[in-house]
Each structure stands twice: as C-alpha cells, then as structure tokens.
Design an enzyme around this catalytic site. Structure first.
Site, short mmCIF file in Angstrom:
data_model
loop_
_atom_site.label_atom_id
_atom_site.label_comp_id
_atom_site.label_asym_id
_atom_site.label_seq_id
_atom_site.Cartn_x
_atom_site.Cartn_y
_atom_site.Cartn_z
N ASP A 146 0.83 -1.20 0.00
CA ASP A 146 0.00 0.00 0.00
C ASP A 146 0.87 1.25 0.00
O ASP A 146 2.05 1.21 0.37
CB ASP A 146 -0.94 0.01 1.21
CG ASP A 146 -0.22 0.08 2.55
OD1 ASP A 146 0.77 -0.65 2.73
OD2 ASP A 146 -0.64 0.86 3.42
N GLU A 173 0.16 -0.87 5.99
CA GLU A 173 1.27 -0.32 6.78
C GLU A 173 1.17 1.19 6.91
O GLU A 173 1.45 1.75 7.99
CB GLU A 173 2.61 -0.70 6.14
CG GLU A 173 3.82 -0.45 7.04
CD GLU A 173 4.36 0.97 6.99
OE1 GLU A 173 5.13 1.35 7.90
OE2 GLU A 173 4.01 1.72 6.04
#
Length: 375
Positions: free
Chosen positions: A68, A128
């Site tokens: 991500d 994250e």
C-alpha cells in the site's frame, strides 16, 4: 524494470479497497512467477496481505514489506512512472514498491542457488501506511521465534540500513468541564480550556531530546462559542522514545495525569502503538550484512537510527532480531520528489540473497551436527 513499472502504475492507496485488491493480485502474480509458488492472500478490513510460507517447519527468516502507499488513486495522472539517468520516479517508487521487488528478486536468486526456501516467509501487507492495524498480528505471529526479520523499507540516501527506530505512542487527552455564561456567571463554570492548557504545558515539559524522547502536543480543540465557559477540550499527543524503558516511563506519566482545575475531569485514551526497534536487536544482523557487503565488493555499509516507525518495530517487539532499510536507496517518500536509484537495486538484491542464504545455511549445519551427535 518492467515489474517495477507495473507495480508503480498499479495504484494502491491504503484507503482504496479496489486498488489494494488489484495491487495484491499483481504482487501475487509477480511473486509466483519468480518463486514458483503462489502465496496466501489474507484479508483484514478490506486490506489484502500477501504471504508466502516455504516449508512447514518453524520460521527461520521473515522478509517484510508492504504494497500500500499514501498516494490517492489518480496521482499517476500528474506524477507518472518515469526513468531518467538512473532514477526511477513515481508514487511508491521508494516507499515501497521497489523494496517489495528487492525482496522477491533476492529470494528468487536464492531459490535458484539452493533449490529451496524452506523456513522463509515473505509477507507484503496492505495497511502499513495506516499503522498496520489489521496486519500487526500476522506480522508478529510470523516473526515470533524466527532467527531474523528483514524489513524492506527504503534505506537512507547514502545506502545506510536502519538499525534503530523510535517506538511510537499516540494519546488523546479529553477534559470535561462545565459550561456557563462567560459574561454573566463565569464562576459557575469549570473551564476546560484552562485545564487543557495547564496539561499541555506539563506534557510538553516531558519532551527530552537528550535521551531520544519526544512528547509533542498536537491537534487541540476546545469550547463551543466565545461567550461560553468551555465544557470540553481535547488534545492529541504524539510520543516517541528510543528505548522500551523510556517509552514505558512516559506512558505511565501520561496515563496517570490528574486535573489541575477544581471539578475538571481528565480522561487519557490511547497508548503505545509500537515498541522501539532498539539497536541491540539489529547489531548482530548488521555486522553480518557489513561483512557480506564487503565480500560482494559493494561500497561499505553504514547504519542510521531514525525516529519514524515501521513494521520492524513489531518484529523487534516480539524478540526477533531485526534489520530494517534493506529496500531501495533514493528519497522523497510521501512527496512529489519520491525516487529510487537504479544503481542500488542489484546491490540490495545480492546482499539480501547472501544474508538469508547464510542464515539458512547456519541453521542446516546446526541441525546436521545435532543429528550426528544423536547417532
């Protein structure tokens, strides 16, 4: 570079479930082609995490990254992928599409050399940039008991790896007072603004850079109208510490704050989010990496301690030796200057492959010696 281009052009904003799903499928396809095995895709709260586990025994080495990014979907329109004069640019180039590929290509190289990656896990998470709320347990479970955790966040601009990260704690302090007319009968009120102001001064006094501790009051809201004694106030606090002991000391103080204004109530919420990655958890792996770097003929490997957190904080927090910053070398993460230097990518692939190979080989030697001893 085709895989790098494909990953950057597959946008994966942390808060866009559809783009994350496409990104996880692309990571899976690239990794399957390189490693000869398909991963498991584990989904938590619409965030897909891509996990390869080789062999059925205990985990020996865990490689961790994330797919991500902080870049909203559509960023490619005015910040496209590009390569010029050895510099790769685009959303996620340095944080951390490149690091993700370094891990996968390094393990493909090692698999070709050894024929097996038994005992290795590769985990690429999808949340994250949000603080890993859904993947934290997966990371900790995968790393617990392993010989090493290697994290593929970007290295420092000079190629240094990261041997320490501060622990992170986030708090919200809420003050409850009592409203009253500020002009007619202020004495009947309990002023939440005065209480929160007093608390902010005390909280700020905990800040101590000499021991690596930051305690910073941040966003604050108080009151409702100019002519009303404020009945409620809230302030956020960001705290970071270089050691577990110091982090716990600050947590104890913040968690036990008491009011200074008669009748006010103080409620502190939140707490420790990530334990520190302390140097002692990284030095053994760092020494190995320095030696292997020299053996490979690379420039001398240096180290750096940083204030920001990563998933390496979680692996160190469960007692696993951890080395961070093994990803791309470049800079500008989270900014339009984000870039990765092509020159460093093969070096990182070679170093990672050599490091994991040595760790696995040592375990095999110990196992063989134990078997001979039993005979």
């Amino acid at each position: 570079m085709s895989d790098f281009k494909a990953l950057i052009e597959c946008e994966s904003f942390s808060q866009d479930a559809d783009s994350l799903a496409r990104s996880a499928q692309l990571v899976s396809r690239i990794g399957t082609g390189l490693l000869g095995a398909a991963p498991h895709i584990i989904e938590t709260d619409s965030h897909p995490h891509v996990l390869w586990r080789f062999g059925t025994g205990p985990r020996r080495v865990v490689l961790i990254g994330h797919h991500d990014t902080v870049w909203p979907t559509g960023t490619l329109t005015d910040f496209p992928y590009s390569v010029a004069e050895g510099v790769v640019r685009g959303p996620g180039a340095d944080d951390m599409k490149g690091g993700l590929l370094i891990a996968l290509y390094a393990m493909a190289r090692l698999r070709a050399q050894r024929g097996s990656l038994d005992g290795v896990s590769i985990l690429m998470t999808g949340d994250e940039e949000l603080g890993s709320p859904g993947s934290r347990q997966i990371i900790e479970d995968e790393a617990r008991g392993a010989k090493a955790a290697l994290v593929f966040e970007s290295g420092a601009p000079d190629g240094s790896v990261k041997i320490a990260r501060k622990g992170v704690a986030i708090y919200s302090l809420e003050v409850t007072g009592l409203a009253a007319h500020a002009g007619v009968e202020p004495e009947k009120g309990i002023n939440a603004t005065i209480e929160v102001a007093n608390q902010v001064v005390g909280i700020a006094a905990l800040h101590d850079p000499s021991v690596g501790t930051s305690v910073v009051p941040t966003v604050m809201h108080s009151g409702s109208t100019t002519n009303t004694v404020p009945a409620r106030a809230v302030v956020g606090v960001d705290s970071r510490a270089a050691s577990v002991m110091e982090q716990e000391r600050i947590d104890g103080i913040l968690s036990s704050l008491s009011p200074t204004v008669a009748g006010a109530k103080v409620d502190v919420r939140g707490g420790i989010n990530r334990a520190p990655l302390e140097e002692k958890m990284a030095m053994g792996l760092y020494a190995r990496a320095q030696r292997l770097t020299a053996d490979l003929g690379h420039p001398p490997l240096r180290s750096v301690a940083v204030g920001g957190g990563s998933d390496g904080n979680f692996t160190a927090g469960v007692g696993t030796p951890t080395l961070d910053g093994l990803g791309t070398v470049g800079g500008g993460s989270h900014a339009r200057t984000e870039h990765a230097l092509q020159l460093w990518i093969p070096r990182r692939v070679e170093l990672t492959s050599a490091l994991v190979g040595e760790l696995l080989a040592e375990d095999e030697t110990v196992t063989a010696d134990e078997a001979l001893a039993e005979d």
